[in-house]
Design a protein around this motif. Sequence first.
Motif: not given
Length: 328
Positions: A197, A199, A231, A234, A251, A257, A259-260, A263-264
């Motif tokens: 992921a 960006y 999101s 990702a 990430v 990021y 939050d990413i 979440r991952l």
Amino acid sequence: MAAFPTTRMRRMRANDWSRRLMRENTLTPNDLIWTLVVSDTANPTEPVASMPGVERLSVKAAADAARRARDLGIPAIAVFPHLDPSLKDENGREADNPDGLVAQAIKAMKDAAPEVGIICDVALDPFTDHGHDGLMEDGVILNDASVERLCSQALMQAASGCDVVAPSDMMDGRIGAIRGALDSEGFQDTLIMSYAAKYASAFYGPYRDAIGSAKALQGDKKTYQMDPANSDEAIREVALDIDEGADMVMVKPGLPYLDIVARLKATFEMPTYAFQVSGEYAMIQAASQNGWIDGERAMMESLLAFKRAGADGILSYFAPKAAELLND
């Protein structure tokens, strides 16, 4: 939960010993990956103006850095190359040169400190005269042709002694292709850390100065790097890379990021890493040098934030300085 005054949350914060007893996350040198730039310069070191405290290192200086990482307890180093512009062309011919800068650096670092893991960036941007991560034709970044070059680059790195290849290019299908290429040539134990992921971020500017691609870059990288607004995308990217054989996912950038990262980690329960990129480093350093923040506290707080979000480790230019503080 009982209400105030029966419950007083500050009671457990009142003393250092009680704060340590209830601390939910900790940071150690084992969580750090030192990101450094190796250069073909004749000088042992060259400062990077936009990254105070970071220097491009000669191959010999990179070997010394590997010994320092070992002594500090840092498990791995991520290597990024800075080449003389005369060695760059539209096809990135130096990317898979078995006698080139990257191969020399890998061998020197592994000879100096074999117990330190060496992670190599797999992308063409340090080697192309247009500054893109893949091959370009009429302004379009070619996916499948780029993947072929990336496989050749990864094979050269593995043959030179690299422990982990880290594709950062964001081409579709490159993890499966690289895994297949490595396995077919007997490098089935070489790990893949996927920039799963990554960006299209404004925070990469100082890094592009460090590797010498900033002025060369033609256009932007939005056709292959991810939209910062997304999101769910990702999740799809990481799922594909895991299915194709990634051993670890990353990430990039880091702090914007978190939050990413969270979440991952919650979704896949895979070894998950975050890259505290050059722009993040430069902001903390600049604010510290201007006396606006306590630089050491900000550094350590930012690194701990990655652990709190669920990262198993952090790639950072701060790694040696942070490890010294943690060891003290």
